[in-house]
Scaffold this active site. Sequence first.
Site, mmCIF file in Angstrom:
data_model
loop_
_atom_site.group_PDB
_atom_site.id
_atom_site.type_symbol
_atom_site.label_atom_id
_atom_site.label_comp_id
_atom_site.label_asym_id
_atom_site.label_seq_id
_atom_site.Cartn_x
_atom_site.Cartn_y
_atom_site.Cartn_z
ATOM 1 N N SER A 116 43.285 64.058 -8.983
ATOM 2 C CA SER A 116 42.125 63.866 -9.096
ATOM 3 C C SER A 116 41.752 64.365 -10.794
ATOM 4 O O SER A 116 42.375 63.591 -11.501
ATOM 5 C CB SER A 116 40.998 64.761 -8.309
ATOM 6 O OG SER A 116 39.679 64.269 -8.194
ATOM 7 N N GLU A 213 43.716 55.218 -8.139
ATOM 8 C CA GLU A 213 42.941 55.614 -7.042
ATOM 9 C C GLU A 213 41.463 56.235 -7.994
ATOM 10 O O GLU A 213 41.536 56.525 -8.801
ATOM 11 C CB GLU A 213 43.278 56.561 -6.198
ATOM 12 C CG GLU A 213 43.638 57.979 -6.797
ATOM 13 C CD GLU A 213 42.748 59.048 -6.324
ATOM 14 O OE1 GLU A 213 42.077 59.026 -5.456
ATOM 15 O OE2 GLU A 213 42.534 59.897 -7.441
ATOM 16 N N HIS A 278 42.417 60.669 -2.594
ATOM 17 C CA HIS A 278 41.397 61.171 -1.975
ATOM 18 C C HIS A 278 41.130 60.958 -0.670
ATOM 19 O O HIS A 278 40.265 61.270 0.074
ATOM 20 C CB HIS A 278 39.857 61.126 -2.760
ATOM 21 C CG HIS A 278 39.927 61.773 -4.026
ATOM 22 N ND1 HIS A 278 40.567 61.119 -5.134
ATOM 23 C CD2 HIS A 278 39.352 62.824 -4.447
ATOM 24 C CE1 HIS A 278 40.011 61.904 -6.279
ATOM 25 N NE2 HIS A 278 39.432 63.137 -5.830
#
Length: 308
Positions: A116, A213, A278
């Site tokens: 992330s 992502e 995620h």
Amino acid sequence: MGEATRPARLAPGARVAVVAPSGPVPEERLQAGLDVLRGWDLDPVVAPHVLDRHGTFAYLAGRDTDRAADLQAAWCDPAVDAVLCARGGYGAQRMTDLLDWEAMRAAGPKVFVGFSDITALHEAFATRLGLVTLHGPMAAGIDFIKNARAQEHLRATLFAPETVRVIASSDATPLVPGRARGVTLGGCLALLAAELGTPHARPSARGGLLCLEDVGEETYRIDRYLTQLLRAGWLDGVRGVLLGSWKECESYERLRPMLADRLGGLGVPVVENFGFGHCEGALTMPFGVGAELDADAGILTLERPALR
């Protein structure tokens, strides 16, 4: 793009430091994550500022200087074998330039895990230290604490990396079919776009198998990030693309045509639904390792184990 230096795998009793380079960390989730690490026969140590809260900006785990000091001290401690991020959120970019990269290079290679917002640090570790890093579950993350698949894939990567040289997703399908060889890189799309023009940005993804992502983004924003990377020439020469999860984005049926529109013109294999990021049960993806992508079969085969 050449392969990066592989850190040593972990052995029982290895000391792992937990740091918080980005957002604030819930204490109960941190404690649960430490229990998981102890259950793996690791010796976790918590950096001094992991549970800090910034006095003005509630989205930060303490001051930039303290978050940077924690990461640098952990990395430069010869007794520490791995550095695990507690969570993502936001803040890694604010502290990356405060790190003493010469001192960190002198400390030698060790395992680094996160995803992330940690994408900014994956990029910095690649460009400044030339190291293989692991895009995987974080120590205070729900996946790390509660999901057996995520736990076991990370654990195997850390302790027995030769057993996970073949990374496969049962849900993967080819957006653009074909095979490609390259060096793995990537992470959160918004962060990769935000890295352009910074001191740690690589000039392009040329020669790479790019993993992408994101979470909680409108389709037009994902379009904008991809368009920015395309216009900047950053995707020139990329060998293949792996698409992970798009949690809390629009339905994938609405997202898919835009991804095909933006990525289809690259002329390289693109695989979708590869199961990292995620999503629940996320796979651990090593960055900086030579690999072959078979988009039709949904398989990524590493040329050698991620860790020595």
